[in-house]
Design a protein around this motif. Structure first.
Motif, PDB file in Angstrom:
ATOM      1  N   ALA A 375     -30.057  33.089  42.373  1.00 14.69           N
ATOM      2  CA  ALA A 375     -30.927  32.285  43.235  1.00 14.69           C
ATOM      3  C   ALA A 375     -30.296  32.015  44.593  1.00 14.69           C
ATOM      4  O   ALA A 375     -31.006  31.782  45.581  1.00 14.69           O
ATOM      5  CB  ALA A 375     -31.261  30.968  42.545  1.00 14.69           C
ATOM      6  N   VAL A 376     -28.973  32.030  44.664  1.00 13.01           N
ATOM      7  CA  VAL A 376     -28.278  31.727  45.916  1.00 13.01           C
ATOM      8  C   VAL A 376     -28.515  32.819  46.955  1.00 13.01           C
ATOM      9  O   VAL A 376     -28.629  32.535  48.152  1.00 13.01           O
ATOM     10  CB  VAL A 376     -26.765  31.551  45.648  1.00 13.01           C
ATOM     11  CG1 VAL A 376     -25.964  31.606  46.952  1.00 13.01           C
ATOM     12  CG2 VAL A 376     -26.508  30.234  44.924  1.00 13.01           C
ATOM     13  N   TYR A 377     -28.618  34.075  46.527  1.00 16.64           N
ATOM     14  CA  TYR A 377     -28.601  35.194  47.469  1.00 16.64           C
ATOM     15  C   TYR A 377     -29.933  35.332  48.194  1.00 16.64           C
ATOM     16  O   TYR A 377     -30.963  35.652  47.607  1.00 16.64           O
ATOM     17  CB  TYR A 377     -28.234  36.487  46.748  1.00 16.64           C
ATOM     18  CG  TYR A 377     -26.846  36.409  46.174  1.00 16.64           C
ATOM     19  CD1 TYR A 377     -25.763  36.121  46.999  1.00 16.64           C
ATOM     20  CD2 TYR A 377     -26.613  36.576  44.826  1.00 16.64           C
ATOM     21  CE1 TYR A 377     -24.475  36.011  46.489  1.00 16.64           C
ATOM     22  CE2 TYR A 377     -25.337  36.471  44.302  1.00 16.64           C
ATOM     23  CZ  TYR A 377     -24.275  36.182  45.140  1.00 16.64           C
ATOM     24  OH  TYR A 377     -23.008  36.065  44.630  1.00 16.64           O
ATOM     25  N   GLN A 378     -29.867  35.085  49.495  1.00 16.95           N
ATOM     26  CA  GLN A 378     -30.993  35.167  50.410  1.00 16.95           C
ATOM     27  C   GLN A 378     -30.717  36.273  51.433  1.00 16.95           C
ATOM     28  O   GLN A 378     -29.672  36.915  51.387  1.00 16.95           O
ATOM     29  CB  GLN A 378     -31.205  33.814  51.088  1.00 16.95           C
ATOM     30  CG  GLN A 378     -31.498  32.678  50.122  1.00 16.95           C
ATOM     31  CD  GLN A 378     -32.720  32.926  49.270  1.00 16.95           C
ATOM     32  OE1 GLN A 378     -33.815  33.124  49.783  1.00 16.95           O
ATOM     33  NE2 GLN A 378     -32.540  32.931  47.950  1.00 16.95           N
ATOM     34  N   PRO A 379     -31.629  36.533  52.382  1.00 18.17           N
ATOM     35  CA  PRO A 379     -31.442  37.668  53.284  1.00 18.17           C
ATOM     36  C   PRO A 379     -30.148  37.662  54.084  1.00 18.17           C
ATOM     37  O   PRO A 379     -29.668  38.729  54.473  1.00 18.17           O
ATOM     38  CB  PRO A 379     -32.660  37.563  54.214  1.00 18.17           C
ATOM     39  CG  PRO A 379     -33.703  36.922  53.374  1.00 18.17           C
ATOM     40  CD  PRO A 379     -32.965  35.937  52.525  1.00 18.17           C
ATOM     41  N   LEU A 381     -26.234  35.233  55.132  1.00 16.85           N
ATOM     42  CA  LEU A 381     -25.271  34.263  54.623  1.00 16.85           C
ATOM     43  C   LEU A 381     -25.681  32.832  54.951  1.00 16.85           C
ATOM     44  O   LEU A 381     -25.504  31.919  54.133  1.00 16.85           O
ATOM     45  CB  LEU A 381     -23.881  34.557  55.203  1.00 16.85           C
ATOM     46  CG  LEU A 381     -22.723  33.821  54.547  1.00 16.85           C
ATOM     47  CD1 LEU A 381     -22.561  34.237  53.096  1.00 16.85           C
ATOM     48  CD2 LEU A 381     -21.434  34.071  55.308  1.00 16.85           C
ATOM     49  N   ALA A 382     -26.222  32.612  56.138  1.00 21.77           N
ATOM     50  CA  ALA A 382     -26.637  31.254  56.514  1.00 21.77           C
ATOM     51  C   ALA A 382     -27.733  30.743  55.583  1.00 21.77           C
ATOM     52  O   ALA A 382     -27.692  29.593  55.127  1.00 21.77           O
ATOM     53  CB  ALA A 382     -27.115  31.235  57.969  1.00 21.77           C
ATOM     54  N   LEU A 383     -28.710  31.596  55.275  1.00 17.69           N
ATOM     55  CA  LEU A 383     -29.765  31.190  54.349  1.00 17.69           C
ATOM     56  C   LEU A 383     -29.231  31.025  52.932  1.00 17.69           C
ATOM     57  O   LEU A 383     -29.690  30.160  52.181  1.00 17.69           O
ATOM     58  CB  LEU A 383     -30.902  32.214  54.375  1.00 17.69           C
ATOM     59  CG  LEU A 383     -31.692  32.300  55.682  1.00 17.69           C
ATOM     60  CD1 LEU A 383     -32.716  33.427  55.615  1.00 17.69           C
ATOM     61  CD2 LEU A 383     -32.379  30.979  56.001  1.00 17.69           C
ATOM     62  N   SER A 384     -28.253  31.854  52.561  1.00 19.07           N
ATOM     63  CA  SER A 384     -27.641  31.714  51.235  1.00 19.07           C
ATOM     64  C   SER A 384     -26.907  30.382  51.123  1.00 19.07           C
ATOM     65  O   SER A 384     -26.922  29.735  50.062  1.00 19.07           O
ATOM     66  CB  SER A 384     -26.687  32.878  50.970  1.00 19.07           C
ATOM     67  OG  SER A 384     -27.374  34.111  50.939  1.00 19.07           O
ATOM     68  N   GLY A 476     -21.056  32.311  43.425  1.00 22.41           N
ATOM     69  CA  GLY A 476     -22.047  33.109  44.131  1.00 22.41           C
ATOM     70  C   GLY A 476     -21.847  33.091  45.634  1.00 22.41           C
ATOM     71  O   GLY A 476     -21.909  34.139  46.296  1.00 22.41           O
ATOM     72  N   PHE A 477     -21.567  31.925  46.195  1.00 22.95           N
ATOM     73  CA  PHE A 477     -21.423  31.859  47.649  1.00 22.95           C
ATOM     74  C   PHE A 477     -20.109  32.489  48.104  1.00 22.95           C
ATOM     75  O   PHE A 477     -20.070  33.140  49.164  1.00 22.95           O
ATOM     76  CB  PHE A 477     -21.499  30.410  48.130  1.00 22.95           C
ATOM     77  CG  PHE A 477     -21.522  30.292  49.623  1.00 22.95           C
ATOM     78  CD1 PHE A 477     -22.623  30.716  50.340  1.00 22.95           C
ATOM     79  CD2 PHE A 477     -20.432  29.784  50.315  1.00 22.95           C
ATOM     80  CE1 PHE A 477     -22.640  30.632  51.729  1.00 22.95           C
ATOM     81  CE2 PHE A 477     -20.441  29.697  51.692  1.00 22.95           C
ATOM     82  CZ  PHE A 477     -21.549  30.121  52.412  1.00 22.95           C
TER      83      PHE A 477
END
Length: 585
Positions: A375-379, A381-384, A476-477
């Motif tokens: 769930a953490v992974y977004q398009p 790094l800032a969004l993540s 994850g991050f």
């Protein structure tokens, strides 16, 4: 713009957002549609199992019921196929999970398979741009199934339950076509009109991108809607009015010669658009959203030949591309050099490490850490980072809600079913305000689903979920930081090249005295789509670390030149009238 232009130096590490991460937004326009759909799709099989005293099978029907969350922004002609693919994709992952669980109880093997499935699901959801809720629902279902006790002989029956619930979800998602056939297209058109009104009121780069995106989405919705109807023909006319507002950018009070590249840093002024009334656009938007008849505005200048040209364009697309071209686009999205692949590798590595760390800490449900990392992974790094903060806050508050409601849920089986349905609705009602708010409802729902298989110590469930949340977010991050996505800046360069090619095609169409309305319209829409993609690629790349500096000057020049060409194309079509020339450019 010269290839030798000096690019500004940018730090490879950007500040991560802190303020605004937890700020509440306005609820989505149609938040109630996925909320009601998932409740109906879950209630029927759950209550049926309750009547048969087989609530232990709810996990298998829920896998199909959750498919009702997808496709609510799509026109029904496309939604039919999209939700079917969602059900089949869910079934494929679910089958792999059940078969794996029946052959091994090795936690390391199950974690590895869960991480691999999560990466595959992330890849396909990003490549197909399936939309919310994305890959997380797939990962939640398949990861939970991996750690459920299973015998190989039970797999066909459990798969049948999942497919039956998935088929019912398909009916729930597509059923509204019977009484509101053009509902999604009407909504997309209303959004384009609202964005156009905002741009006409306060023209700047932000509102310009918003209206370009909304207009592009409206055209795509109409193109995918199926056969023409009188309502869709009126919607096309309304979208032309919204797009006419977009094509108002000029510079120095005139449209420059085709091929002119503006000076970087020059702020374009807005050309004159006769009879563009923001209040009227908003009234049309409100009427379009309503259940009454669609507004019938007067023809925009120069559009007599264009009206109903959506059919000709759709036929042209079928001739040029068809399904074979759609498959080629998907293969390109998954091929070497795709910006999707680094994020998929982040997902694979992050989910695996999160699961192993959770298992090493003795947590009894390591798949929660896998789902959290996914769930953490977004398009970018800032969004993540934003999603990591939101997930942490929401899950930790969610376990407190679970602790408060578990006595009520354990009053009886029916109370448990009703609690799960309530939190299913609440999750969709709240998540559009902010992800952390929706997570407050998702967390108790996920924990209560475990109760169908038998009561477990509430304290242990709360502790495991809280620890898995912290592990999944942290690991994850950290993996997101370690695994770079340098292809994001490459995507910007490709988008710049695509926008330049679209602009040249539009310029040739403008310069060709024999070009008909369809040629001009197609060129303009293609350029609009490329400019939207260019801005999206730039936004994604600007939030990544460890990459080369973005070509900011080329990006700005491409956007300005593209919008000037849009204005020139619109002027050729008669959509806008620019002020008289005043001096040399």
């Amino acid at each position: 713009m010269s290839d030798t232009a000096v690019r500004p130096r940018k730090p490879s590490v950007h500040k991560l957002p802190v303020t605004g991460v937890l700020r509440l937004n306005s609820p989505a326009e149609i938040w109630y549609k996925p909320a009601l759909s998932v409740v109906v799709a879950s209630a029927v099989p759950n209550l049926l199992l309750y009547s048969l005293d087989r609530l232990d099978l709810v996990m298998y029907t829920m896998a199909g019921s959750l498919c009702a969350l997808y496709g609510h922004n799509l026109p029904y002609a496309r939604r039919v196929h999209t939700v079917l693919r969602v059900v089949l994709g869910m079934a494929a992952g679910f089958a792999v999970a059940l078969v794996t669980a029946s052959f091994t109880e090795s936690t390391p093997v199950l974690i590895a398979v869960g991480a691999l499935l999560a990466a595959v699901q992330k890849t396909f959801c990003d490549a197909t741009r399936i939309g919310p809720p994305g890959n997380v629902i797939f990962t939640f279902v398949t990861s939970a199934a991996l750690f459920a006790p299973q015998e190989i002989g039970q797999v066909p029956g459990h798969m049948a339950l999942m497919l039956a619930a998935g088929a019912f979800s398909w009916l729930v998602s597509t059923g509204p076509v019977l009484w509101r056939r053009e509902g999604p297209e009407r909504l997309a058109t209303a959004r384009a009109l609202d964005a156009a009104a905002a741009y006409a009121t306060a023209p700047d780069s932000r509102t310009r991108h918003a209206v370009a995106t909304a207009v592009q989405a409206a055209w795509q919705s109409l193109l995918a809607a199926g056969r023409p109807t009188p309502v869709r023909q009126e919607l096309e006319r309304l979208v032309v009015h919204a797009e006419r507002t977009l094509a108002t950018v000029a510079t120095d009070s005139r449209v420059p010669a085709v091929g002119h590249v503006p000076t970087v840093g020059h702020v374009p002024t807005v050309g004159h658009v006769p009879d563009v009334d923001p209040d009227e656009l908003r009234r049309w938007a409100a009427d379009t959203r309503s259940r009454g008849p669609v507004p019938s505005p007067p023809l925009a200048p120069g559009t007599v030949e264009q009206l109903f040209g959506i059919d000709a364009e759709r036929a042209g697309q079928r001739m040029r591309r068809g399904r074979r071209e759609a498959r080629r686009r998907l293969l390109r999205a998954l091929g070497p050099g795709s910006p999707v692949l680094p994020v998929a590798f982040r997902t694979l590595l992050g989910c695996a490490l999160a699961g192993y760390v959770s298992a090493a800490l003795g947590v009894g449900h390591p798949y929660w850490a896998i789902v959290t990392a996914a769930a953490v992974y977004q398009p970018n790094l800032a969004l993540s980072w934003s999603r990591a903060v939101q997930r942490t806050v929401g899950n930790l508050l969610g376990v407190l809600v679970f602790a408060a409601v578990i006595p009520l849920a354990r009053v009886g089986s029916l109370a448990l079913v009703l609690c799960v349905l309530f939190f299913s609705f609440a999750a969709e009602a709240l998540i559009t305000r902010n992800y952390w708010l929706g997570s407050i409802a998702v967390t108790p729902m996920a924990l209560l689903i475990l109760e169908f298989g038998g009561f477990q110590p509430a304290g242990r469930l709360i502790g495991d979920r809280a620890l898995d949340t912290l592990v999944g977010v942290a690991v994850g991050f950290l993996v997101a930081i370690a695994v770079t996505n340098r292809r994001a800046s490459g995507r910007v360069e490709l988008a710049i090249a695509a926008a330049a090619d679209a602009r040249r095609r539009a310029e040739r169409a403008v310069a060709d005295p024999t070009a008909d309305a369809l040629v001009l319209e197609t060129a303009r829409r293609r350029l609009t789509a490329c400019l939207v993609e260019l801005r999206d690629a730039s936004d994604v790349a600007s939030g990544e670390w460890w990459q080369r500096a973005l070509p900011e000057q080329e990006l700005l020049a491409a956007e300005q030149a593209g919008h000037r060409t849009l204005a020139a194309t619109a002027q050729r079509q008669g959509l806008i009238t620019l002020p008289p020339t005043s001096g040399a450019v």
